[in-house]
Write an enzyme that holds these catalytic residues in place. Structure first.
Site, PDB file in Angstrom:
ATOM      1  N   ASP A 364      -2.210 -14.086 -30.557  1.00  0.00           N
ATOM      2  CA  ASP A 364      -2.894 -12.898 -31.093  1.00  0.00           C
ATOM      3  C   ASP A 364      -4.105 -12.551 -30.236  1.00  0.00           C
ATOM      4  O   ASP A 364      -4.213 -12.970 -29.071  1.00  0.00           O
ATOM      5  CB  ASP A 364      -3.247 -13.143 -32.574  1.00  0.00           C
ATOM      6  CG  ASP A 364      -3.271 -11.875 -33.396  1.00  0.00           C
ATOM      7  OD1 ASP A 364      -4.291 -11.169 -33.339  1.00  0.00           O
ATOM      8  OD2 ASP A 364      -2.277 -11.569 -34.087  1.00  0.00           O
ATOM      9  N   LYS A 474       2.893  -7.408 -30.596  1.00  0.00           N
ATOM     10  CA  LYS A 474       2.228  -6.932 -31.824  1.00  0.00           C
ATOM     11  C   LYS A 474       1.269  -5.831 -31.409  1.00  0.00           C
ATOM     12  O   LYS A 474       0.284  -6.080 -30.725  1.00  0.00           O
ATOM     13  CB  LYS A 474       1.494  -8.079 -32.498  1.00  0.00           C
ATOM     14  CG  LYS A 474       0.729  -7.679 -33.759  1.00  0.00           C
ATOM     15  CD  LYS A 474       0.174  -8.902 -34.462  1.00  0.00           C
ATOM     16  CE  LYS A 474      -0.809  -8.537 -35.561  1.00  0.00           C
ATOM     17  NZ  LYS A 474      -1.505  -9.719 -36.082  1.00  0.00           N
ATOM     18  N   TRP A 475       1.558  -4.600 -31.806  1.00  0.00           N
ATOM     19  CA  TRP A 475       0.827  -3.402 -31.385  1.00  0.00           C
ATOM     20  C   TRP A 475      -0.159  -3.026 -32.493  1.00  0.00           C
ATOM     21  O   TRP A 475       0.233  -2.494 -33.512  1.00  0.00           O
ATOM     22  CB  TRP A 475       1.838  -2.283 -31.159  1.00  0.00           C
ATOM     23  CG  TRP A 475       1.307  -0.978 -30.696  1.00  0.00           C
ATOM     24  CD1 TRP A 475       0.343  -0.214 -31.276  1.00  0.00           C
ATOM     25  CD2 TRP A 475       1.739  -0.251 -29.546  1.00  0.00           C
ATOM     26  NE1 TRP A 475       0.150   0.927 -30.564  1.00  0.00           N
ATOM     27  CE2 TRP A 475       0.993   0.932 -29.494  1.00  0.00           C
ATOM     28  CE3 TRP A 475       2.705  -0.489 -28.549  1.00  0.00           C
ATOM     29  CZ2 TRP A 475       1.169   1.884 -28.503  1.00  0.00           C
ATOM     30  CZ3 TRP A 475       2.876   0.461 -27.569  1.00  0.00           C
ATOM     31  CH2 TRP A 475       2.116   1.629 -27.536  1.00  0.00           C
ATOM     32  N   ASP A 476      -1.427  -3.322 -32.244  1.00  0.00           N
ATOM     33  CA  ASP A 476      -2.420  -3.168 -33.318  1.00  0.00           C
ATOM     34  C   ASP A 476      -3.217  -1.874 -33.151  1.00  0.00           C
ATOM     35  O   ASP A 476      -3.214  -1.242 -32.089  1.00  0.00           O
ATOM     36  CB  ASP A 476      -3.364  -4.383 -33.282  1.00  0.00           C
ATOM     37  CG  ASP A 476      -3.899  -4.739 -34.656  1.00  0.00           C
ATOM     38  OD1 ASP A 476      -3.882  -3.863 -35.540  1.00  0.00           O
ATOM     39  OD2 ASP A 476      -4.349  -5.886 -34.842  1.00  0.00           O
ATOM     40  N   ASN A 478      -7.058  -0.977 -34.802  1.00  0.00           N
ATOM     41  CA  ASN A 478      -7.988  -1.523 -35.782  1.00  0.00           C
ATOM     42  C   ASN A 478      -9.157  -0.651 -36.206  1.00  0.00           C
ATOM     43  O   ASN A 478     -10.157  -1.175 -36.697  1.00  0.00           O
ATOM     44  CB  ASN A 478      -8.538  -2.853 -35.258  1.00  0.00           C
ATOM     45  CG  ASN A 478      -7.608  -3.992 -35.629  1.00  0.00           C
ATOM     46  OD1 ASN A 478      -7.066  -4.005 -36.723  1.00  0.00           O
ATOM     47  ND2 ASN A 478      -7.405  -4.918 -34.717  1.00  0.00           N
ATOM     48  N   ASP A 546      -3.526  -7.352 -43.920  1.00  0.00           N
ATOM     49  CA  ASP A 546      -4.331  -8.490 -43.458  1.00  0.00           C
ATOM     50  C   ASP A 546      -4.592  -9.457 -44.593  1.00  0.00           C
ATOM     51  O   ASP A 546      -5.106 -10.547 -44.368  1.00  0.00           O
ATOM     52  CB  ASP A 546      -5.671  -7.979 -42.901  1.00  0.00           C
ATOM     53  CG  ASP A 546      -5.549  -7.585 -41.443  1.00  0.00           C
ATOM     54  OD1 ASP A 546      -4.500  -7.863 -40.842  1.00  0.00           O
ATOM     55  OD2 ASP A 546      -6.500  -6.994 -40.910  1.00  0.00           O
TER      56      ASP A 546
END
Ligand code: GLA
Length: 732
Positions: A364, A474-476, A478, A546
């Site tokens: 991550d 994993k394409w975040d 935020n 989350d």
């Protein structure tokens, strides 16, 4: 053909296997919705709108006494005519007029379905027929093309709108819904999926009332607090019975979904791009397409509605090669280490995970630039070799040698204030002149409406994926978008930025997915901040929230399963006390809840007891054994005796039925009720695993299985039933 046109009454009947959508053109040229619901056999429904009794004090249409457009169920109502409910669209013309009058011009019916350029939309590989109905404004000659497709087998209709500017003037689009449905009653409950960060997609159900109600997002993303979904359900509808009319928008940006009850107890439901802070300049000879909306009607309550969405999305929307492939069990290091890791920690965690049967290791946030906290380096996507103890390739090799695939986290749409990228391109961020842009989590949003920013992202992500053996991304995303503005758009087009951002994002995703079809992409926006069909088109799984606490996840996942296929929700077993709410739940309950979706771990395996490791090993073995049913079985939410305190669901396929039940709190001296199953074959025989008991489907549905008495809070149970093969039942 699933679409019929009856010229005698100017009526269109659109059919799917069980449902029907009927429209007709009034003599005035206005398009009305005659019917939306279960298939009815009828030659014509044209009389229906004529029989509406006239109300007082509504404006006449075309100066014709008693022709009250406001009383008709309209298909795509304009602003400025005698219908004074909220219009589906509004345009401003160069002379300052905001009045439009679109009437039927022509139509065409054809097999298949046209693509919507630049926007994700349901595909055409399936049996589908479409109709395009062209409405024209006599004064401007502009046209609105209403495209509806019928996916017969799936009992689903989709719709989008395209506006053509055939005039010589600039047209400003101020509002443009993807769909409008008028129903001649107000006896409905309004259902939306609401919440917040860490509490996404809670089902909200309220009686509708006269006036305007609904949800919208102004965040630049579909958002944690609301989802681009709306339904009107009979007030008595439940999971198994009742009429439900629903809409889900294939879009990831600002949207609106609303219901309006008028003065005569009729209800108008709409969904589309949020008109707030939106205006599109449409030049002569250009067109604008709205996102597509998925319309689902169920006469068998919410479970049926959800199942229609699930199958449709898996077969017709999600483009990834992985949509219908079994998904790997992963471990993600986020909650295990946060930013505090080095190669040794990562490899130890991976080793432990591989011994327990985990198939994919996900590294991550924190592997790039100088990122040891959230205050720097987004945009500098160079591996931090010091932290990784060598090159990224080298680390991946070591993980691969453990027999695991490797995945990595990225947050491409952002740039940290402290980063090389920001130093080089401070002008690339979303911002407005003369104001200091807001930092959220120490980061800015890149202006994805700009082609050079999109190209930079494509190049960067492409090289990470090409140079390394990465199986999963994993394409975040935020933070939400504040200070919305783009340096490259002229002043009078600044209200296009929100939509242009989403179009840019889709272009980047589209290019990456086509260049790297073998990479499984999971999207994320601080959890479920962008859990919508637009993202599902490109990324077949999404980090649901989350909040990894099992009890919190019950509500989040239940709401999510209302619309989205459970295999698209990523669900991980995490540590106790839980990092978000401090709750302590058993490993068993954490496992059962996470198995509702796409399963993984986010826990420091180096920090747990051997007994817990054994339990995890068993959980993984069980998940692997039943993965097909757990990921792709029909998902059914079961009715429970005490809805406040219990949640139950089952997964069913041709061979197996897996039932899960969780109590929130344990109570003294209660006698557990029985749990009735649904949608089984009445005469089939089912064996209960771990016992020698057999049940008929009828028995399981009418009498149910006995629940255990909870001995502690958050108590859970799971039953696995195997169906006896047909030939044994028949004795041949
Ligand atoms: C978001 C995600 C988390 C994790 C962090 C990393 O909050 O939802 O799962 O990836 O970012 O910064």
């Amino acid at each position: 053909m699933m679409i019929e046109y009856n010229p005698q009454y100017n009526q269109f009947n659109l059919y799917t296997k069980n449902n029907q959508l009927s429209l007709s053109v009034l003599p005035s040229g206005h398009l009305v919705l005659l019917y939306f619901g279960k298939k009815v056999s009828s030659e014509s429904l044209h009389y229906y709108t004529n029989e509406i009794k006239r109300a007082s004090y509504l404006a006449d249409t075309d100066s014709t006494k008693d022709f009250k457009l406001e009383q008709f169920p309209l298909v795509y109502p304009a602003y400025g005519n005698p219908d004074m409910r909220t219009p589906a669209f509004q345009f401003t013309y160069e002379n300052g007029s905001r009045i439009s009058d679109f009437r039927y011009k022509t139509h065409s019916i054809f097999a298949g379905k046209k693509e919507i350029p630049g926007l994700p939309n349901a595909n055409t590989n399936q049996e589908v027929s479409s109709i395009e109905i062209i409405l024209q404004d006599e004064v401007t000659k502009n046209e609105v093309n209403l495209s509806i497709s019928c996916f017969e087998e799936y009992d689903v209709f989709t719709q989008h709108i395209e506006v053509f500017n055939y005039s010589e003037e600039i047209l400003k689009i101020n509002r443009i819904m993807s769909a409008n449905i008028d129903l001649l009653s107000d006896k409905y409950d309004l259902i939306t999926l609401n919440g917040a960060w860490g509490r996404e997609t809670h089902i909200q159900r309220n009686r509708i009332h006269q006036g305007y109600q609904g949800v919208d997002s102004k965040r630049g993303a579909s958002g944690h607090g609301q989802n681009p979904f709306i339904a009107l359900a009979d007030q008595s509808a439940n999971e198994h019975y009742g009429d439900v009319y629903s809409m889900n928008l294939i879009y990831s940006g600002n949207f609106i979904a609303n219901a309006e009850v008028d003065m005569h107890q009729n209800t108008r439901m709409q969904i589309g791009i949020n008109p707030f802070d939106f205006e599109w300049t449409l030049l002569p000879d250009k067109s604008f397409s709205t996102p597509e909306v998925v319309l689902v009607y169920s006469n068998k309550g919410f479970n049926r509605m959800s199942q229609l969405y699930h199958q449709f999305y898996l077969d017709c929307l999600m483009q990834s090669r992985y949509s219908k492939k079994l998904r790997p069990i992963l471990i993600n290091n986020w909650e295990a280490t946060y930013f505090d890791f080095d190669r040794e920690k990562i490899v130890k965690l991976a080793k432990e995970a591989s011994q327990l049967g985990v198939e994919l290791f996900v590294l991550d946030d924190g592997w790039f630039g100088k990122r040891n906290s959230d205050d720097s380096s987004l945009g500098d996507w160079e591996p931090n070799q010091m932290k990784l103890g060598g090159s990224l390739q080298n680390l991946i090799q070591e993980i691969n040698q453990l027999g695991m695939k490797f995945g990595i986290w990225i947050e491409p749409e952002m740039v940290s204030r402290k980063s090389e990228l920001f130093k080089k391109h401070p002008d690339w961020i979303i911002q407005v002149p003369n104001r200091v842009p807001q930092q959220v989590r120490n980061q800015y949003v890149l202006d994805l409406s700009r082609a050079e920013v999109q190209d930079f992202l494509i190049e960067t992500i492409d090289s990470i994926l090409s140079e390394n053996n990465i199986s999963y991304l994993k394409w975040d995303m935020n933070r939400n978008i504040t200070d919305i503005g783009s340096r490259v758009l002229p002043m009078d087009r600044q209200k296009e930025v929100g939509h242009r951002y989403i179009l840019g994002l889709y272009r980047v995703l589209d290019t990456i997915v086509s260049k790297h079809p073998d990479v499984l992409i999971e999207s994320c926006a601080g959890g479920g901040g962008r859990f919508d069909p637009g993202m599902l088109y490109y990324t077949p799984q999404i980090w649901t929230s989350d909040d990894t606490d099992a009890v919190e996840r019950l509500l989040i996942q239940e709401g999510n399963s209302f619309v989205y296929p459970p295999v698209s929700m990523s669900c991980h077993v995490s540590a106790v006390p839980n990092h978000q709410v401090g709750r302590i739940t058993s490993l068993k309950t954490r496992g059962i809840v996470a198995q509702q979706g796409n399963f993984g771990y986010e826990i420091n395996l180096l920090d747990i007891t051997d007994e817990e490791k054994m339990q995890i090993k068993e959980q993984i073995e069980l998940y692997k054994l039943h993965r097909e049913t757990l990921q792709f079985g029909t998902h059914i939410r079961l009715s429970v005796y005490d809805e406040q305190n219990e949640v139950a669901w089952m997964k069913r396929d041709e061979e197996k039925v897996i039932i899960s039940h969780v109590y929130r709190l344990a109570k003294a001296n209660t006698v557990p009720k029985r749990l009735k199953l649904c949608q089984l074959e009445e005469a089939a025989v089912y064996y209960l695993e771990g016992t020698n008991r057999r049940f008929s489907g009828g028995e399981l549905m009418e009498i149910g299985i006995a629940l255990e008495r909870p001995t502690h809070d958050f108590y859970s149970s799971q039953w696995i039933l195997t169906k006896e093969k047909q030939k044994e039942v028949n004795g041949c």
